[in-house]
Design a protein around this motif. Sequence first.
Motif, PDB file in Angstrom:
ATOM      1  N   ARG A  24       0.957  -0.989  -0.155  1.00 16.78           N
ATOM      2  CA  ARG A  24      -0.207   0.170  -0.035  1.00 16.78           C
ATOM      3  C   ARG A  24       1.361   1.757  -0.286  1.00 16.78           C
ATOM      4  N   LEU A  25       1.812   1.122   1.071  1.00 20.35           N
ATOM      5  CA  LEU A  25       3.174   2.546   1.203  1.00 20.35           C
ATOM      6  C   LEU A  25       3.168   2.796  -0.268  1.00 20.35           C
ATOM      7  N   GLY A 237      11.916  -4.382   7.210  1.00 17.67           N
ATOM      8  CA  GLY A 237      13.531  -3.402   6.852  1.00 17.67           C
ATOM      9  C   GLY A 237      12.972  -2.472   5.558  1.00 17.67           C
ATOM     10  N   LEU A 238      12.023  -3.381   4.880  1.00 20.19           N
ATOM     11  CA  LEU A 238      11.711  -2.860   3.700  1.00 20.19           C
ATOM     12  C   LEU A 238      10.089  -1.145   4.558  1.00 20.19           C
ATOM     13  N   TYR A 239       9.250  -1.890   4.953  1.00 22.06           N
ATOM     14  CA  TYR A 239       8.354  -1.399   5.680  1.00 22.06           C
ATOM     15  C   TYR A 239       8.838  -0.065   5.904  1.00 22.06           C
ATOM     16  N   LEU A 242      10.363   2.433   3.743  1.00 20.88           N
ATOM     17  CA  LEU A 242       9.342   2.933   2.815  1.00 20.88           C
ATOM     18  C   LEU A 242       8.601   4.204   3.705  1.00 20.88           C
ATOM     19  N   GLN A 243       8.851   4.212   5.309  1.00 23.51           N
ATOM     20  CA  GLN A 243       8.073   5.097   6.181  1.00 23.51           C
ATOM     21  C   GLN A 243       9.320   6.749   6.222  1.00 23.51           C
ATOM     22  N   LEU A 244      10.371   6.426   6.311  1.00 24.20           N
ATOM     23  CA  LEU A 244      11.001   7.288   5.660  1.00 24.20           C
ATOM     24  C   LEU A 244      11.308   7.859   4.587  1.00 24.20           C
ATOM     25  N   ILE A 245      10.916   6.826   3.344  1.00 18.15           N
ATOM     26  CA  ILE A 245      10.963   7.978   2.621  1.00 18.15           C
ATOM     27  C   ILE A 245       9.259   8.487   2.472  1.00 18.15           C
ATOM     28  N   ALA A 246       8.712   8.529   2.991  1.00 20.70           N
ATOM     29  CA  ALA A 246       6.905   9.107   3.263  1.00 20.70           C
ATOM     30  C   ALA A 246       7.241  10.134   3.923  1.00 20.70           C
ATOM     31  N   GLU A 247       8.059  10.138   4.376  1.00 22.81           N
ATOM     32  CA  GLU A 247       8.465  11.258   5.375  1.00 22.81           C
ATOM     33  C   GLU A 247       9.744  11.952   5.099  1.00 22.81           C
ATOM     34  N   LYS A 248       9.907  11.573   4.239  1.00 21.05           N
ATOM     35  CA  LYS A 248      10.878  12.558   3.386  1.00 21.05           C
ATOM     36  C   LYS A 248      12.193  13.269   4.318  1.00 21.05           C
ATOM     37  N   LYS A 249      12.173  12.297   5.459  1.00 20.71           N
ATOM     38  CA  LYS A 249      13.391  11.648   6.441  1.00 20.71           C
ATOM     39  C   LYS A 249      14.790  11.065   6.156  1.00 20.71           C
TER      40      LYS A 249
END
Lengths: 369, 79
Positions: A24-25, A237-239, A242-249
Motif C-alpha cells: 500500500r505504501l 526493513g522494507l516497510y 518506505l516510511q522514511l521515504i514517505a516522511e522525507k526523512k
Amino acid sequence: MNKQVDFQSRDDDLAQALMERVKRLGRQLAEEKGRKLILMEVCGTHTVAYARSGITDLVGEYLELRSGPGCPICVTHQGDLDRVFSLAGLQDTLIVTFGDLLRVPGSFTTLEKEKAKGSRVQICYSPLEAVETAAQNRNTQVIFIAIGFETTAPAIASTILQAAARQLNNFWVYPVLKLVPPAISALLQNGNPTGLDGFLLPGHVSTVLGSNAFSFIAKSGIPAVVAGFESIDLLLGLYALLQLIAEKKVAVGNAYTHVVRKEGNKTARKLIERCFEVEAATLWRGLGLIPESGYTLKPRYAEYDARRQFITDVVTAETDPLCICGEVITGRATPHECPLFSRRCTPTSPVGPCMVSPEGACGAYYHYR
Amino acid sequence: MCLGIPMRLINIENNLMATAETMGVKRTISIQLVPNVKVGDDVLVHAGFAIEKIDPAEAAERITLLKTLLEERFDEQTG
C-alpha cells in the motif's frame, strides 16, 4: 471468532499484514513520484532472500530492488580469483574454502575443475576447521581462502590467532576481505547516478560495525535502513525504509534491533584491529580501485599471510566483454538486461561470478524470478 | 557470505567454545566474539562464530509491534 492459531500460521498472518502495508505504501509513493521507487539491497544475502521469499516479485509493480556491492565473491576482482586458483597447483597443498567459491570462474579455471584434475580442495563451514586440518596434517600446506566482508573478518582474525597459538607452520590465510562502507561511498561519489530512493543495509555487516557506521549515507540525501534476513525481518526493513521515504526523512534506521546495536560488536572489531590493517586501496570488480576498502594482515602475522608467502604470478584474461556483472553489483543494471543472461550464462555454465555465487544477483534472478 | 543462523547456547565448554542448537541440529561454535554469554542465550552464528547475542527484549518488542499491525488489519476487515 476462534482465533486459536498455531505459531506458523500466526507468522504467516503477520507477514501478510506487513506485506499489505508495504504494498500500500509502495503504491502510494510510486504514484506520488510517477515512477517505481528504486531501492538498493546492498547485501547479496538480501538479494537472494528477497527474491526467494517472493517479495521482490510481489512489490515489483511499485518498487524495484537493485543489487549492490555486497556479494563478496561477485566483487572479488578477476585477478584475485586467478591468484587464488593458482595456489591449487602447488605441491602437497590443501586449499580450504567456503563452499560458495568452488564453481566461480576465473580467467581459465575454477577450483572445482582444479579438484577434478587432482588438486586437493576442501570445503569448510568454519575457518577453525582449516586450523584443525592443518594441526592433524603437519606435512600438508593448508591455505584457507578468506573471502568476505566485516562479518567474516573477526572469524578469520580468531583463526589466525589460534594458528599462532598452536605454532602451526603449515597454515596460511589468503585474505580477500573487503569493507562495505567505502564501497557505498564509491557508489555515491558522483552524486546519485542510479537515482536510488533508499538503501537496505546489510544486517550482519552492521552487526559487527554498528548501524552508526553507515550514518555518512545521510550526506547523500538518501534514507537507509538496516534489515534482517527472516521473512518478517525482510518486510520490516522494507516497510521502515518506505516510511522514511514517505516522511522525507533522511536517516539511517534500524529494523534489526534484536541483533544490531548502534555501536556494533566492539569485541569483534578489536579482534579485526589486532590482526588486520586497512590497505591504501583495493581493486573491486565493477567499482575499480577504492581507497581504504580492504584488509591485509598486519606485518606481525605476515608468516600466516598466503599473499606474502606464495608467489602467484598469473595472467589474468580480459573478462567477457558482454558480461555485465560489474553493472549488476553496482545497481546500474538488472540481470535481465544482460545479453548473456540465461542464454550463454547459466548456473551450470556461468560466465561471471554473479550467476554462480549463492549470493549473486544473476543466480537469484535465474532461480527465483 | 554473510549468512547468519540464530542458535541457542546449550553448553559452554570454556571461554572460547560452546555448543549451540537450532531445530535439533547441534554445533560446536566459537563464543570468542560474544563475551559474557550464558547457557540459554540466543546468538547469531556466522561461519562457526557467534557474532552477537540476540537481545530478548528487542525481539519481544518486535513481536508486539507486529501484533499491533496484525490487529489493525483485523480492525480494518471487521470494522
